[in-house]
Write a protein that holds these residues in place. Structure first.
Motif, PDB file in Angstrom:
ATOM      1  N   ALA A 383       3.557  -6.361   1.623  1.00  0.00           N
ATOM      2  CA  ALA A 383       4.397  -5.202   1.898  1.00  0.00           C
ATOM      3  C   ALA A 383       3.639  -4.167   2.732  1.00  0.00           C
ATOM      4  O   ALA A 383       4.198  -3.555   3.641  1.00  0.00           O
ATOM      5  CB  ALA A 383       4.878  -4.587   0.588  1.00  0.00           C
ATOM      6  N   PHE A 385       1.213  -4.786   4.844  1.00  0.00           N
ATOM      7  CA  PHE A 385       1.118  -5.321   6.205  1.00  0.00           C
ATOM      8  C   PHE A 385       2.442  -5.123   6.947  1.00  0.00           C
ATOM      9  O   PHE A 385       2.470  -4.742   8.112  1.00  0.00           O
ATOM     10  CB  PHE A 385       0.728  -6.804   6.156  1.00  0.00           C
ATOM     11  CG  PHE A 385       0.732  -7.481   7.500  1.00  0.00           C
ATOM     12  CD1 PHE A 385      -0.085  -7.012   8.526  1.00  0.00           C
ATOM     13  CD2 PHE A 385       1.540  -8.580   7.743  1.00  0.00           C
ATOM     14  CE1 PHE A 385      -0.085  -7.626   9.773  1.00  0.00           C
ATOM     15  CE2 PHE A 385       1.544  -9.198   8.982  1.00  0.00           C
ATOM     16  CZ  PHE A 385       0.737  -8.723  10.004  1.00  0.00           C
ATOM     17  N   TYR A 386       3.520  -5.353   6.243  1.00  0.00           N
ATOM     18  CA  TYR A 386       4.854  -5.187   6.843  1.00  0.00           C
ATOM     19  C   TYR A 386       5.031  -3.769   7.383  1.00  0.00           C
ATOM     20  O   TYR A 386       5.455  -3.558   8.523  1.00  0.00           O
ATOM     21  CB  TYR A 386       5.919  -5.488   5.789  1.00  0.00           C
ATOM     22  CG  TYR A 386       7.352  -5.381   6.276  1.00  0.00           C
ATOM     23  CD1 TYR A 386       7.923  -6.402   7.031  1.00  0.00           C
ATOM     24  CD2 TYR A 386       8.139  -4.275   5.972  1.00  0.00           C
ATOM     25  CE1 TYR A 386       9.239  -6.322   7.471  1.00  0.00           C
ATOM     26  CE2 TYR A 386       9.454  -4.180   6.403  1.00  0.00           C
ATOM     27  CZ  TYR A 386      10.007  -5.204   7.152  1.00  0.00           C
ATOM     28  OH  TYR A 386      11.298  -5.120   7.584  1.00  0.00           O
ATOM     29  N   MET A 387       4.670  -2.791   6.575  1.00  0.00           N
ATOM     30  CA  MET A 387       4.861  -1.405   6.997  1.00  0.00           C
ATOM     31  C   MET A 387       3.895  -1.005   8.102  1.00  0.00           C
ATOM     32  O   MET A 387       4.258  -0.303   9.039  1.00  0.00           O
ATOM     33  CB  MET A 387       4.728  -0.486   5.798  1.00  0.00           C
ATOM     34  CG  MET A 387       5.943  -0.609   4.910  1.00  0.00           C
ATOM     35  SD  MET A 387       5.941   0.613   3.631  1.00  0.00           S
ATOM     36  CE  MET A 387       4.965  -0.242   2.472  1.00  0.00           C
ATOM     37  N   GLN A 388       2.639  -1.488   7.980  1.00  0.00           N
ATOM     38  CA  GLN A 388       1.672  -1.202   9.040  1.00  0.00           C
ATOM     39  C   GLN A 388       2.150  -1.805  10.358  1.00  0.00           C
ATOM     40  O   GLN A 388       1.997  -1.226  11.419  1.00  0.00           O
ATOM     41  CB  GLN A 388       0.305  -1.795   8.683  1.00  0.00           C
ATOM     42  CG  GLN A 388      -0.436  -1.026   7.623  1.00  0.00           C
ATOM     43  CD  GLN A 388      -1.727  -1.743   7.279  1.00  0.00           C
ATOM     44  OE1 GLN A 388      -1.756  -2.644   6.469  1.00  0.00           O
ATOM     45  NE2 GLN A 388      -2.815  -1.355   7.940  1.00  0.00           N
ATOM     46  N   GLN A 389       2.736  -2.994  10.252  1.00  0.00           N
ATOM     47  CA  GLN A 389       3.228  -3.668  11.450  1.00  0.00           C
ATOM     48  C   GLN A 389       4.285  -2.813  12.156  1.00  0.00           C
ATOM     49  O   GLN A 389       4.455  -2.879  13.364  1.00  0.00           O
ATOM     50  CB  GLN A 389       3.806  -5.038  11.068  1.00  0.00           C
ATOM     51  CG  GLN A 389       3.744  -6.066  12.189  1.00  0.00           C
ATOM     52  CD  GLN A 389       4.519  -5.662  13.422  1.00  0.00           C
ATOM     53  OE1 GLN A 389       5.705  -5.397  13.339  1.00  0.00           O
ATOM     54  NE2 GLN A 389       3.842  -5.591  14.571  1.00  0.00           N
TER      55      GLN A 389
ATOM     56  N   PRO B  72      -3.397  -3.275  12.067  1.00  0.00           N
ATOM     57  CA  PRO B  72      -2.007  -3.639  12.373  1.00  0.00           C
ATOM     58  C   PRO B  72      -1.192  -2.475  12.946  1.00  0.00           C
ATOM     59  O   PRO B  72      -0.433  -2.660  13.897  1.00  0.00           O
ATOM     60  CB  PRO B  72      -1.444  -4.059  11.011  1.00  0.00           C
ATOM     61  CG  PRO B  72      -2.618  -4.447  10.200  1.00  0.00           C
ATOM     62  CD  PRO B  72      -3.775  -3.644  10.698  1.00  0.00           C
ATOM     63  N   GLU B  73      -1.368  -1.261  12.357  1.00  0.00           N
ATOM     64  CA  GLU B  73      -0.556  -0.140  12.848  1.00  0.00           C
ATOM     65  C   GLU B  73      -0.955   0.260  14.261  1.00  0.00           C
ATOM     66  O   GLU B  73      -0.123   0.695  15.051  1.00  0.00           O
ATOM     67  CB  GLU B  73      -0.623   1.060  11.892  1.00  0.00           C
ATOM     68  CG  GLU B  73      -1.987   1.675  11.662  1.00  0.00           C
ATOM     69  CD  GLU B  73      -2.692   1.080  10.442  1.00  0.00           C
ATOM     70  OE1 GLU B  73      -2.522  -0.133  10.185  1.00  0.00           O
ATOM     71  OE2 GLU B  73      -3.408   1.838   9.753  1.00  0.00           O
ATOM     72  N   ALA B  76       0.738  -2.051  16.514  1.00  0.00           N
ATOM     73  CA  ALA B  76       2.153  -1.675  16.565  1.00  0.00           C
ATOM     74  C   ALA B  76       2.343  -0.498  17.517  1.00  0.00           C
ATOM     75  O   ALA B  76       3.278  -0.480  18.315  1.00  0.00           O
ATOM     76  CB  ALA B  76       2.656  -1.326  15.166  1.00  0.00           C
ATOM     77  N   PHE B  84       9.503 -10.486  10.755  1.00  0.00           N
ATOM     78  CA  PHE B  84       8.969 -11.304   9.667  1.00  0.00           C
ATOM     79  C   PHE B  84       9.927 -12.415   9.255  1.00  0.00           C
ATOM     80  O   PHE B  84      11.138 -12.221   9.254  1.00  0.00           O
ATOM     81  CB  PHE B  84       8.684 -10.430   8.439  1.00  0.00           C
ATOM     82  CG  PHE B  84       7.387  -9.687   8.500  1.00  0.00           C
ATOM     83  CD1 PHE B  84       7.095  -8.858   9.575  1.00  0.00           C
ATOM     84  CD2 PHE B  84       6.446  -9.813   7.481  1.00  0.00           C
ATOM     85  CE1 PHE B  84       5.900  -8.158   9.634  1.00  0.00           C
ATOM     86  CE2 PHE B  84       5.246  -9.118   7.528  1.00  0.00           C
ATOM     87  CZ  PHE B  84       4.972  -8.294   8.606  1.00  0.00           C
ATOM     88  N   VAL B  88      10.061  -7.599   3.751  1.00  0.00           N
ATOM     89  CA  VAL B  88       9.704  -7.107   2.424  1.00  0.00           C
ATOM     90  C   VAL B  88      10.721  -6.060   1.945  1.00  0.00           C
ATOM     91  O   VAL B  88      11.186  -5.240   2.718  1.00  0.00           O
ATOM     92  CB  VAL B  88       8.287  -6.496   2.480  1.00  0.00           C
ATOM     93  CG1 VAL B  88       7.907  -5.889   1.149  1.00  0.00           C
ATOM     94  CG2 VAL B  88       7.281  -7.564   2.879  1.00  0.00           C
ATOM     95  N   PHE B  98      13.005   4.847   6.741  1.00  0.00           N
ATOM     96  CA  PHE B  98      11.900   3.958   7.110  1.00  0.00           C
ATOM     97  C   PHE B  98      11.720   3.976   8.627  1.00  0.00           C
ATOM     98  O   PHE B  98      10.609   4.113   9.143  1.00  0.00           O
ATOM     99  CB  PHE B  98      12.185   2.546   6.615  1.00  0.00           C
ATOM    100  CG  PHE B  98      11.066   1.572   6.873  1.00  0.00           C
ATOM    101  CD1 PHE B  98       9.899   1.648   6.157  1.00  0.00           C
ATOM    102  CD2 PHE B  98      11.194   0.595   7.850  1.00  0.00           C
ATOM    103  CE1 PHE B  98       8.859   0.754   6.396  1.00  0.00           C
ATOM    104  CE2 PHE B  98      10.163  -0.297   8.100  1.00  0.00           C
ATOM    105  CZ  PHE B  98       8.999  -0.216   7.368  1.00  0.00           C
TER     106      PHE B  98
END
Lengths: 438, 250
Positions: A383, A385-389, B72-73, B76, B84, B88, B98
């Motif tokens: 989760a 990683f998902y948000m950082q992505q 990762p950020e 991005a 994905f 998630v 979000f």
């Protein structure tokens, strides 16, 4: 002289100060005797295995404030839910503050326990309820009863709905180096009546405080009661909260405990059922760090058929903080068709943080649904990683996840302004500022 | 735009990527196909910066900048987007909130002002129409209780909102019925321009009927073993991956 001796020797002086009639005197004397026999709880007792009062009790506590202390509303406004109109019962160092309070006798009683205990017109209520649901064997409750004099008295008569939330606020000025305060609240909610109550203990500087509070709540047939306990005190504050709830048939009582602050906090939360189709909710969010300690010790006593209880506790522990969840569900033989659920979900953010989770189920009926689940984990890496992505930095991503983790309990807050306030406290606690109100 | 050179990566002791080379230019669509366990999802995760994998050799360049060491950020913020395979669920955080957080964090990182609230609403409305997303859906908690199709549509909606330079779609077709597949593919095609690039990762050829690739690569056992035009996807569909396996083992 240690604190126990100090308390026992000051009992006579205390009784001389307050206007006591015989029944109260007998009740107080019996309670003091129980405390005298048992003393303060120690880690040797099963119920206090994970929480020690030793270090706290070494403070040289003042047991009665030496003077009346004044506080300006502007200095403490932030601790109130000032966005909405509320009734307020406010105490400064255990003494009622009339200028900060907004009490009422119109249709409902929101006032002082000290006057309820002494004025004849309240006698029938006091006789029927005061000290009736507490566990008389419990030593800290007994200590409170012995010195019980001041606190909030709330009586919502049959069929009445309190038109605004009631705030009970205990402020400690810290003018004494260390202070013991023992508030006592009595809340009686009549048949078909409804009320929302917010309770908060707040110290205003860094001097040590030990609060040993007892609250009795009586919910009559079909009564609806929502209680919100906000525990966001500074790190010299210690709180033992003993809350006893007595429910009659078809009543619904929710106690939501938000523990973010304080040095040591112990919540003894007890529910007793006296009728069918009762619903009880026990919710909690605990977010602590440093060396903070929060102990939730719950009991739901199912004694009658067709009742429900729901416990949902979320805990997030950072640094060297420690948490305890001890949840006891007792289902008597008569209590068939009981639905009793208990959840304690915990996240440890540091290797040095600890949580002790212990469900205790004692079931003597054979047709019941009971469940308990304790989880202890870390934040979900996927989760994160998902948000950082999506471009959200790791700190904010963690905060969002922790917020999401606590969300089920946040959603149970029925006062919108309070919900906003709690989410703000959480955001502060997590050290983030999001683009929306977290 | 994207240039991967001799990329080796492992998880624990297990080497998964064994020397990947890939060049993707602006305006191109590349498809990466391959049997299960070939390393397709690993490759996409590594481009996006997933720290569970260790890059043991090689580099990843985005517009001539080595991004292999970035968080990762940070990737991005530079325009890398990964849709994905399993989005998630985040209870309590609405899709709108979000997106607002994601967009404003990205703008902040790129030295831009936050997007004004009314503009944000306008963009959200536009992009949600593109993906045929109901407005009510946007106030729901992110991915919580979404169907498989809704999750994937929401991923492409986020892609539309963030307007990435490089979008990697990891098994976007899995769990989609034909109507949802059409909506998602249509959305992707409308987002396509000569300034961005798309890498589609898929096991099946089906999605490639809708998102037509310029190049198809076959990933097998951690390496790209075959590259070609869109006809390669059809060949794979016909002959199956055994054909590749046999060729490799021969």
């Amino acid at each position: 002289m240690d604190l126990k001796e100090k308390l026992i020797s000051s009992f006579m002086a205390f009784e001389e100060r307050v206007d006591v009639h015989t029944e109260l005197h007998d009740l107080r004397t019996a309670a003091l005797k129980n405390f005298e026999t048992k003393g303060f709880p120690t880690k040797k007792e099963e119920a206090w295995k994970y929480t020690s009062l030793n270090a706290i009790l070494k403070n040289d506590f003042t047991v009665f404030p030496k003077q009346e202390n004044a506080v300006q509303y502007s200095d403490v406004k932030k601790y109130f839910l000032h966005e909405v109109d509320t009734y307020k019962v406010v105490f400064i160092d255990g003494v009622f503050s009339s200028h900060l309070s907004a009490t009422t006798h119109e249709g409902i009683d929101v006032c002082l326990l000290s006057s309820a205990l002494t004025k004849p017109k309240y006698k029938t209520v006091i006789d029927a309820y005061f000290n009736q649901v507490v566990n008389k064997e419990e030593t800290l409750t007994s200590l409170n009863t012995a010195f019980a004099n001041e606190g909030a008295y709330i009586n919502i008569p049959k069929g009445k709905v309190a038109d605004k939330p009631i705030e009970i606020m205990y402020l400690s000025t810290g003018n004494e180096a260390a202070m013991l305060v023992q508030p006592r609240n009595l809340i009686v909610v009549g048949e078909n009546a409804q009320v929302q109550i917010i309770e908060r203990h707040q110290s205003l500087n860094e001097n040590a405080v030990l609060t040993n509070s007892v609250t009795e709540i009586f919910a009559q047939k079909r009564a609806f009661v929502d209680v919100y306990k906000i525990q966001n005190d500074n790190e010299a504050a210690n709180l033992v909260d003993n809350t006893y709830v007595s429910q009659q048939e078809e009543s619904s009582v929710a106690v939501n405990t938000f523990s973010f602050g304080g040095n040591m906090t112990r919540n003894n939360l007890n529910f007793y059922h006296f009728g069918e189709h009762i619903v009880s909710y026990l919710n909690g969010i605990t977010i602590i760090g440093d060396k903070q300690h929060v102990d939730h010790y719950t009991l739901v006593h199912h004694a009658t058929p067709n009742c429900e209880s729901h416990q949902d506790y979320k805990g997030i522990f950072n640094d060297k903080s420690t948490g305890v969840f001890n949840g006891k569900i007792f289902v008597e033989k008569e209590a068939q068709k009981t639905n009793a659920f208990q959840k304690s979900n915990n996240i440890l953010l540091s290797d040095k943080a600890t949580i002790n989770a212990k469900p205790q189920l004692e079931i003597f009926a054979d047709d019941v649904k009971c469940s308990h689940g304790c989880t202890i984990g870390q934040l979900d890496e996927t989760a994160l990683f998902y948000m950082q992505q999506r471009g959200i930095p790791v700190k904010e991503a963690k905060a969002l996840l922790m917020y999401a983790f606590s969300n089920a309990v946040i959603e149970s807050i029925k006062i919108p302004e309070l919900k906003q306030r709690i989410t703000k406290i959480i955001a502060n606690k997590l050290g983030v500022k999001m683009g929306f109100d977290l | 735009m994207l240039s991967i050179k001799n990329l080796h990566a492992s998880i624990g002791d297990k080497e998964i990527l064994k020397g990947i080379n890939l060049e993707v230019k602006a305006g191109e669509i590349h498809a990466i196909m391959g049997p299960n366990g070939a390393g397709k999802s690993t490759l996409s995760a590594i481009i996006a910066g997933n720290e569970n994998y260790e890059v043991t050799e090689g580099e990843i360049f985005l517009d001539n900048e080595d991004i292999s060491e970035l968080a990762p950020e940070e990737r991005a913020h530079k325009g890398v987007f990964l849709s994905f395979q399993y989005p998630v669920e985040i209870p309590g955080v609405s899709v709108t909130n979000f997106m607002r957080t994601a967009i404003n964090e990205t703008r902040k990182a790129n030295g831009q002002e936050e997007m004004p609230a009314n503009e944000m609403l306008k963009v959200i409305r536009e992009k949600s129409e593109l993906l045929e997303i109901d407005r009510k859906f946007l106030s729901r908690s992110l991915n919580e209780g979404f169907s498989g199709g809704e999750k994937k549509r929401n991923e492409i909606f986020q892609m539309a909102m963030l307007e990435p330079k490089l979008a990697i779609l990891d098994e976007t077709d899995s769990g989609l019925d034909i109507d949802a597949l059409r909506i998602v593919a249509n959305g992707v095609n409308k987002l396509k321009s000569d300034k961005n690039a798309i890498v589609v990762i898929t096991h099946y050829q089906r999605l490639l009927d809708y998102i037509v690739p310029d190049f198809v690569h076959v990933l097998y056992n951690g390496k790209i073993v075959k590259s070609g035009g869109k006809e390669l996807a059809h060949e794979l569909e016909e002959k199956g991956y055994d054909w590749i396996k046999q060729e490799q083992e021969a």
